[in-house]
Design an enzyme around this catalytic site. Structure first.
Site, mmCIF file in Angstrom:
data_model
loop_
_atom_site.group_PDB
_atom_site.id
_atom_site.type_symbol
_atom_site.label_atom_id
_atom_site.label_comp_id
_atom_site.label_asym_id
_atom_site.label_seq_id
_atom_site.Cartn_x
_atom_site.Cartn_y
_atom_site.Cartn_z
ATOM 1 N N ARG A 63 0.852 -1.187 0.000
ATOM 2 C CA ARG A 63 0.000 0.000 0.000
ATOM 3 C C ARG A 63 0.894 1.246 0.000
ATOM 4 N NH1 ARG A 63 -3.837 2.884 4.600
ATOM 5 N NH2 ARG A 63 -4.729 4.393 3.149
ATOM 6 N N HIS A 64 0.425 2.311 -0.619
ATOM 7 C CA HIS A 64 1.176 3.564 -0.616
ATOM 8 C C HIS A 64 1.400 4.063 0.810
ATOM 9 C CE1 HIS A 64 -2.373 5.911 0.507
ATOM 10 N NE2 HIS A 64 -3.053 5.213 -0.376
ATOM 11 N N HIS A 244 -3.136 0.545 -3.536
ATOM 12 C CA HIS A 244 -3.965 1.112 -2.479
ATOM 13 C C HIS A 244 -4.262 0.051 -1.420
ATOM 14 C CE1 HIS A 244 -4.538 4.505 -5.279
ATOM 15 N NE2 HIS A 244 -4.500 3.552 -6.190
#
Length: 327
Positions: A63-64, A244
């Protein structure tokens, strides 16, 4: 495939309430520490052990990192002057930003400085564990591009492994019913110093996504999982995917043979995936097995940090407030 992609039985009631809960809680994810039950702790299975390159190929989904808008709220009105020049209002905000319209930043947020550090730490931990990366794919969101770049920096391969920008890895379109963000082009990213694979032809385009903005959750899983399947089947070597919160599930769930979750359970799952979370799958190399991939322990420990409230030095000028704090 068709059986796995069937919509959850029963109505998807409560989605609106879960959405509100998600919007409230996601702002506090950076301060959330999930502790496993004592009987789930494997004291003999440590992080930072060297990656066994003799086993099957591996896919790492991340995930970012921490994003500016979830940290500072509606940050754009006070971060640009009348001429559109960026003004840094907090040390955790980026020192500089690529030139673009202010409205585009509002819908396509950058990382905070701590976010870039989180991503670089993740890459450094992967390097310490001996992780080898051959291909990198990223959602077109700027926060994901930045995360991928900083992870590669930590791995020491930022200059040698270009990022393949793949619009099909973008998050659930339910959040974007009014239209997609206007992402930075590959040319704009390169001019801003990012190593982008200019010769990569993405499997999906922004135009494709704009046609399905009323996407259901099961359709989102189908979009991401079919794209991931195609990437896994048409490439070789180890893959890093940066996306995401939902990407960790959508790009692995079908590969390991798990069924899609009901909508409410999926939204609750998103709350358990903080910034820079890493999940890893490995090919089994066993032809008799129904599913080619299995979950393995990630190569690095998770990142946890406490919430740090914004300091206003002027509180020291107000004697009344000071006295109230010490009643």
């Amino acid at each position: 495939m068709e059986q796995w992609l069937k919509k959850p039985s029963g109505p998807e009631n409560g989605v609106a309430d879960m959405w509100k809960l998600f919007e409230t809680m996601k702002k506090h994810l950076a301060a959330t520490v999930l502790t496993p039950d004592s009987d789930e702790v494997d004291h003999d299975d440590h992080f930072n052990t060297k990656d066994d390159t003799t086993k099957g190929r591996r896919v790492f989904v991340v995930r970012h990192a921490e994003r500016v808008d979830f940290t500072f709220g509606n940050w754009t009105p006070n971060s640009f002057d009348v001429a559109g020049n960026y003004i840094r209002r907090d040390l955790n905000m980026p020192r500089t930003l690529p030139q673009r319209k202010i409205c585009q930043w509002k819908r396509d947020t950058p990382l905070t400085n701590l976010g870039q550090y989180q991503a670089r730490l993740t890459g450094e931990a992967m390097k310490d564990a001996g992780v080898q990366i051959d291909l990198v794919y990223s959602s077109p969101s700027f926060r994901c591009i930045q995360t991928a770049s900083s992870i590669l920096e930590g791995l020491g391969i930022q200059e040698t492994i270009p990022i393949r920008v793949e619009p099909g890895l973008f998050e659930w379109l339910m959040w974007y019913k009014e239209g997609l963000p206007e992402w930075l082009s590959n040319e704009e990213l390169v001019s801003s110093g990012y190593n982008i694979a200019m010769d990569y032809k993405p499997l999906s385009t922004a135009e494709d996504l704009n046609r399905i903005l009323e996407e259901s959750l099961s359709d989102h899983y189908k979009r991401n999982s079919e794209l991931a399947d195609q990437l896994y089947k048409t490439t070789s070597g180890n893959i890093l995917i940066v996306g995401h919160a939902s990407t960790l599930d959508t790009c692995t769930r079908h590969a390991v043979g798990n069924e899609i979750l009901p909508t409410i359970d999926s939204l609750q799952l998103l709350l358990k995936i903080p910034y820079c979370s890493v999940v890893a799958i490995e090919s089994t190399n066993v032809l008799s097995e129904r599913y080619k991939w299995k979950f393995i322990k990630p190569p690095c420990a998770p990142i946890s940090n406490t919430k740090n409230d914004r300091f206003d030095w002027k509180v020291l000028l107000n004697k009344g407030n000071y006295e109230k704090l010490h009643i």
